[in-house]
Motif scaffolding. Structure first.
Motif, short mmCIF file in Angstrom:
data_model
loop_
_atom_site.label_atom_id
_atom_site.label_comp_id
_atom_site.label_asym_id
_atom_site.label_seq_id
_atom_site.Cartn_x
_atom_site.Cartn_y
_atom_site.Cartn_z
N TYR A 1 40.11 62.06 94.44
CA TYR A 1 39.53 62.32 93.13
C TYR A 1 40.43 61.70 92.06
O TYR A 1 41.65 61.85 92.11
N THR A 2 39.82 61.01 91.10
CA THR A 2 40.56 60.32 90.06
C THR A 2 40.42 61.08 88.75
O THR A 2 39.30 61.34 88.28
N LEU A 3 41.55 61.47 88.17
CA LEU A 3 41.54 62.16 86.88
C LEU A 3 41.45 61.13 85.76
O LEU A 3 42.05 60.06 85.85
N PRO A 4 40.72 61.46 84.69
CA PRO A 4 40.62 60.51 83.58
C PRO A 4 41.93 60.46 82.80
O PRO A 4 42.58 61.48 82.55
N GLY A 5 42.36 59.26 82.44
CA GLY A 5 43.55 59.10 81.61
C GLY A 5 44.83 59.42 82.35
O GLY A 5 44.90 59.40 83.58
N THR A 6 45.87 59.73 81.59
CA THR A 6 47.17 60.08 82.17
C THR A 6 47.53 61.50 81.75
O THR A 6 47.05 62.02 80.74
N VAL A 7 48.38 62.14 82.55
CA VAL A 7 48.78 63.52 82.30
C VAL A 7 50.30 63.59 82.33
O VAL A 7 50.93 63.08 83.26
N ASP A 8 50.88 64.22 81.33
CA ASP A 8 52.33 64.42 81.29
C ASP A 8 52.66 65.83 81.77
O ASP A 8 51.99 66.80 81.39
N PHE A 9 53.66 65.94 82.61
CA PHE A 9 54.08 67.23 83.13
C PHE A 9 55.50 67.54 82.64
O PHE A 9 56.35 66.64 82.58
N VAL A 10 55.73 68.79 82.32
CA VAL A 10 57.06 69.26 81.95
C VAL A 10 57.59 70.10 83.09
O VAL A 10 56.86 70.93 83.65
N PHE A 20 36.10 66.23 84.78
CA PHE A 20 35.06 65.48 84.07
C PHE A 20 34.81 66.16 82.75
O PHE A 20 35.19 67.32 82.53
N ALA A 21 34.18 65.42 81.83
CA ALA A 21 33.88 65.98 80.51
C ALA A 21 32.85 67.10 80.63
O ALA A 21 32.09 67.17 81.60
N GLN A 22 32.85 67.98 79.65
CA GLN A 22 31.88 69.08 79.65
C GLN A 22 30.46 68.52 79.73
O GLN A 22 30.12 67.55 79.04
N ALA A 23 29.64 69.11 80.60
CA ALA A 23 28.28 68.61 80.81
C ALA A 23 27.29 69.75 80.66
O ALA A 23 27.65 70.93 80.78
N ALA A 24 26.05 69.41 80.39
CA ALA A 24 24.98 70.41 80.29
C ALA A 24 23.90 70.05 81.30
O ALA A 24 22.85 69.51 80.95
#
Length: 199
Positions: A1-10, A20-24
């Motif tokens: 599974y590919t997450l959108p963008g990058t994520v910084d962890f502390v 994924f983005a909120q969907a209806a």
């Protein structure tokens, strides 16, 4: 599974990241009663009372939509709905397997307390060693404030034929028949059907 963008962890912290983005999506709720086993094989002594409808939510995930084109990891789906005061209520938690893109989700959240039924065997006629003709009545009560279509399922082995019915039968497979019974808000409906079974 590919997450959108990058994520910084502390270090020493955890983060929740949306897959994924909120969907209806389009969601359909259904109510169903299912016969318990092959009930045609013997004569009933009494009716089945106080049956409660199964509740299932079908989540559509069509192709060419962000939600539909995204595979889903296995996990738990929480089904929430606002009550009459607008407060969000948890209806149930449903585990799902890894789900490929485009596949619908069927989320069974339990039973409805306000849609009930009684199922009665009206007649039972033995026609030889391996053939019976049997009829049933299913009385459905809807205490909800809106109308509902209730799916009634029954199962028969080998060769079978619905001889008469107050609601159009739909053969789903070699063993399963379904009746879609509309029930008015705060109302009742009755389904009666007669079947010949050979095995």
């Amino acid at each position: 599974y590919t997450l959108p963008g990058t994520v910084d962890f502390v270090a020493g912290t955890s983060r929740t990241v949306a897959l994924f983005a909120q969907a209806a999506p389009q969601v359909e709720r259904s109510f169903a009663f299912r016969a318990s086993g092959y009930g045609h094989q013997q004569q009933w002594r009494s009716a089945e009372q106080d049956l409660h409808a199964e509740v299932t939510y079908l989540v559509r995930r069509p192709a060419a939509t962000l939600f539909g084109d995204t595979p889903l990891p296995s996990g738990v789906v929480r089904v929430l709905i606002p009550d009459s005061a607008g407060r969000v209520q948890l209806l149930g938690e449903v585990p799902i397997p890894h789900t490929p893109a485009g596949r619908e989700l069927k989320l069974a959240t339990g039973t409805a307390f306000d849609i009930t039924a009684q199922r009665t065997q009206l007649t039972f006629v033995q026609q030889g060693r391996r053939q019976v003709e049997v009829s049933y009545r299913v009385q459905i009560q809807n205490a909800k404030g809106d109308s509902a279509t209730v799916q009634v399922y029954d199962e028969f082995p080998s060769q079978w034929e619905v001889l008469s019915s107050t609601v159009r039968p739909e053969r789903l497979s070699s063993t399963t028949v379904r009746f879609a019974v509309p029930v008015a808000a705060a109302g009742e409906a009755t389904l009666e059907y007669r079947v010949r079974v050979q095995w």
